[in-house]
Design a protein around this motif. Structure first.
Motif, PDB file in Angstrom:
ATOM      1  N   ILE A 190     -82.034  -0.551 -16.368  1.00  0.00           N
ATOM      2  CA  ILE A 190     -83.162  -1.300 -16.936  1.00  0.00           C
ATOM      3  C   ILE A 190     -82.654  -2.389 -17.878  1.00  0.00           C
ATOM      4  O   ILE A 190     -83.168  -3.517 -17.883  1.00  0.00           O
ATOM      5  CB  ILE A 190     -84.113  -0.332 -17.675  1.00  0.00           C
ATOM      6  N   ASN A 191     -81.647  -2.072 -18.652  1.00  0.00           N
ATOM      7  CA  ASN A 191     -81.063  -3.074 -19.544  1.00  0.00           C
ATOM      8  C   ASN A 191     -80.310  -4.144 -18.771  1.00  0.00           C
ATOM      9  O   ASN A 191     -80.255  -5.302 -19.194  1.00  0.00           O
ATOM     10  CB  ASN A 191     -80.129  -2.402 -20.557  1.00  0.00           C
ATOM     11  N   ALA A 192     -79.705  -3.761 -17.640  1.00  0.00           N
ATOM     12  CA  ALA A 192     -79.002  -4.747 -16.828  1.00  0.00           C
ATOM     13  C   ALA A 192     -79.949  -5.828 -16.322  1.00  0.00           C
ATOM     14  O   ALA A 192     -79.559  -6.996 -16.194  1.00  0.00           O
ATOM     15  CB  ALA A 192     -78.314  -4.060 -15.652  1.00  0.00           C
ATOM     16  N   VAL A 193     -81.203  -5.467 -16.067  1.00  0.00           N
ATOM     17  CA  VAL A 193     -82.176  -6.441 -15.569  1.00  0.00           C
ATOM     18  C   VAL A 193     -82.494  -7.475 -16.637  1.00  0.00           C
ATOM     19  O   VAL A 193     -82.474  -8.688 -16.385  1.00  0.00           O
ATOM     20  CB  VAL A 193     -83.454  -5.727 -15.085  1.00  0.00           C
ATOM     21  N   TRP A 194     -82.776  -7.029 -17.872  1.00  0.00           N
ATOM     22  CA  TRP A 194     -83.134  -8.014 -18.896  1.00  0.00           C
ATOM     23  C   TRP A 194     -81.927  -8.856 -19.314  1.00  0.00           C
ATOM     24  O   TRP A 194     -82.083 -10.051 -19.634  1.00  0.00           O
ATOM     25  CB  TRP A 194     -83.805  -7.367 -20.103  1.00  0.00           C
ATOM     26  N   VAL A 195     -80.743  -8.262 -19.313  1.00  0.00           N
ATOM     27  CA  VAL A 195     -79.547  -9.039 -19.640  1.00  0.00           C
ATOM     28  C   VAL A 195     -79.341 -10.149 -18.611  1.00  0.00           C
ATOM     29  O   VAL A 195     -79.058 -11.303 -18.962  1.00  0.00           O
ATOM     30  CB  VAL A 195     -78.307  -8.125 -19.706  1.00  0.00           C
ATOM     31  N   GLY A 282     -83.359   0.976 -28.778  1.00  0.00           N
ATOM     32  CA  GLY A 282     -83.673  -0.217 -29.557  1.00  0.00           C
ATOM     33  C   GLY A 282     -83.291  -1.493 -28.827  1.00  0.00           C
ATOM     34  O   GLY A 282     -84.065  -2.465 -28.796  1.00  0.00           O
ATOM     35  N   PHE A 283     -82.107  -1.510 -28.219  1.00  0.00           N
ATOM     36  CA  PHE A 283     -81.688  -2.690 -27.458  1.00  0.00           C
ATOM     37  C   PHE A 283     -82.586  -2.907 -26.242  1.00  0.00           C
ATOM     38  O   PHE A 283     -82.833  -4.055 -25.850  1.00  0.00           O
ATOM     39  CB  PHE A 283     -80.232  -2.546 -27.020  1.00  0.00           C
ATOM     40  N   THR A 284     -83.066  -1.827 -25.647  1.00  0.00           N
ATOM     41  CA  THR A 284     -83.951  -1.967 -24.487  1.00  0.00           C
ATOM     42  C   THR A 284     -85.241  -2.676 -24.863  1.00  0.00           C
ATOM     43  O   THR A 284     -85.681  -3.606 -24.173  1.00  0.00           O
ATOM     44  CB  THR A 284     -84.270  -0.581 -23.895  1.00  0.00           C
ATOM     45  N   VAL A 285     -85.858  -2.260 -25.957  1.00  0.00           N
ATOM     46  CA  VAL A 285     -87.126  -2.864 -26.381  1.00  0.00           C
ATOM     47  C   VAL A 285     -86.922  -4.321 -26.792  1.00  0.00           C
ATOM     48  O   VAL A 285     -87.640  -5.227 -26.331  1.00  0.00           O
ATOM     49  CB  VAL A 285     -87.736  -2.046 -27.538  1.00  0.00           C
ATOM     50  N   VAL A 286     -85.952  -4.562 -27.674  1.00  0.00           N
ATOM     51  CA  VAL A 286     -85.720  -5.923 -28.164  1.00  0.00           C
ATOM     52  C   VAL A 286     -85.273  -6.838 -27.021  1.00  0.00           C
ATOM     53  O   VAL A 286     -85.721  -7.991 -26.908  1.00  0.00           O
ATOM     54  CB  VAL A 286     -84.675  -5.909 -29.294  1.00  0.00           C
ATOM     55  N   GLY A 287     -84.400  -6.335 -26.164  1.00  0.00           N
ATOM     56  CA  GLY A 287     -83.899  -7.157 -25.059  1.00  0.00           C
ATOM     57  C   GLY A 287     -84.991  -7.565 -24.095  1.00  0.00           C
ATOM     58  O   GLY A 287     -85.055  -8.727 -23.671  1.00  0.00           O
ATOM     59  N   TRP A 288     -85.881  -6.642 -23.765  1.00  0.00           N
ATOM     60  CA  TRP A 288     -86.965  -6.986 -22.843  1.00  0.00           C
ATOM     61  C   TRP A 288     -87.961  -7.940 -23.477  1.00  0.00           C
ATOM     62  O   TRP A 288     -88.536  -8.800 -22.788  1.00  0.00           O
ATOM     63  CB  TRP A 288     -87.669  -5.728 -22.351  1.00  0.00           C
ATOM     64  N   LEU A 289     -88.178  -7.830 -24.779  1.00  0.00           N
ATOM     65  CA  LEU A 289     -89.044  -8.799 -25.458  1.00  0.00           C
ATOM     66  C   LEU A 289     -88.455 -10.201 -25.358  1.00  0.00           C
ATOM     67  O   LEU A 289     -89.179 -11.177 -25.073  1.00  0.00           O
ATOM     68  CB  LEU A 289     -89.245  -8.397 -26.916  1.00  0.00           C
ATOM     69  N   LEU A 290     -87.152 -10.331 -25.587  1.00  0.00           N
ATOM     70  CA  LEU A 290     -86.496 -11.631 -25.469  1.00  0.00           C
ATOM     71  C   LEU A 290     -86.553 -12.154 -24.033  1.00  0.00           C
ATOM     72  O   LEU A 290     -86.799 -13.348 -23.806  1.00  0.00           O
ATOM     73  CB  LEU A 290     -85.041 -11.525 -25.929  1.00  0.00           C
TER      74      LEU A 290
END
Length: 306
Positions: A190-195, A282-290
């Protein structure tokens, strides 16, 4: 002919703003609805890369196995670690790191590499990110073969409480907690997608970003506990024990360490501290917001920038 307006026709739908979070959410949702498309394209990428190869995608597994074996033998001697415990540590760490590395480096180039499809295929731009992440998942599944082989060889050591180094912390050993690697990897994907969305859009506008990321990622590798254990930072030869705790921040301030740990630790039967999950969440939430902000403002410009 007399002109008419939407006031005269109240049933006409209102115009949708080009910059809206509704459009941004819609792009991600539509990309998920097109999962058959990016799933098929991801498979084709693997087949195309090894089309004329005799053993095909098994080269991925062989490459991972030889790298893990060579570095495991080398660093077990340098760090004074037990090979039956340290080689699985190196193997699991490299499997997770290769997934992160592939998503970051290919993510910065994901839209540039798909210029033709973006300009001619009427699909959400997130489809290209999903295709790339799915391709990296397939690579990871190939690499897991090495993990299974290593576990079978050293299961006797890892099935009971063990230490990787003589003075290292006692690990509980393999148990049902190995299943925690599944939600850990889902969070990683999931984090790989927003990155990839974030850096991919920025890289289409500023072409200096991909080479900068490719150069910086090498430093991240050596700063992340992959070929070395984070517990060695607490060992001090001079000064007070507080000096060792301060050195631990070298690993703790590295976000990649937490992403690696939520997958690697369960695979090895290590204890996963709750703060790793908290940092990743925390990185998941903030990263997807960005990422959603970037999609809201610049999604429509990607086709012009590429």
């Amino acid at each position: 002919m007399q002109a008419t307006s939407t006031v005269d026709h109240p049933e006409a739908p209102p115009a949708v703003k080009s910059r809206s979070f509704k459009r941004a959410f819609g792009d991600v949702r539509e990309a998920w609805d097109h999962r058959e498309l990016w799933g098929h394209l991801g498979w084709q990428d693997i087949k195309q890369r090894y089309r004329r190869s005799v053993i095909g995608p098994l080269w991925i597994t062989i490459s991972m196995g030889t790298t893990a074996l060579a570095l495991g033998l080398l660093y077990s001697v340098l760090l004074g670690a037990e090979l039956p415990a340290f080689l699985p540590y190196i193997t699991a760490g490299f499997i997770v790191w290769n997934f992160i590395l592939g998503c970051v480096t290919e993510g910065t180039d994901v839209f540039i590499a798909n210029e033709g499809l973006i300009k001619h295929l009427p699909a959400p731009i997130t489809v290209h990110v999903m295709r790339m992440v799915w391709r990296q998942v397939l690579f990871l599944l190939h690499n897991l073969v090495i993990y299974v082989i290593v576990m079978m060889i050293f299961f006797g050591t890892l099935s009971e409480p063990y230490r990787m180094t003589q003075d290292g912390p006692l690990q509980p050993g393999l148990s049902w907690t190995v299943a925690l690697a599944i939600p850990g990897f889902i969070l990683l994907a999931i984090n790989a997608v927003w990155v990839s969305l974030l850096f991919g859009v920025i890289s289409t506008r500023f072409r200096d970003i991909p080479p900068v990321v490719n150069s910086f990622i090498n430093l991240v590798f050596f700063m992340t506990p992959i070929v070395w254990d984070a517990s060695i930072l607490t060992k001090v030869t001079k000064g007070s024990p507080e000096d060792g705790a301060w050195r631990m921040w070298i690993a703790e301030l590295n976000p990649v360490y937490h992403f690696v740990e939520i997958v690697r630790a369960p695979l090895l039967g290590h204890t996963v501290d709750w703060h790793h999950w908290a940092v990743v969440g925390g990185f998941t939430v903030v990263g997807w917001l960005l990422a959603l902000v970037i999609l809201r403002n610049y999604r429509a410009r990607v086709s012009y920038w590429v």
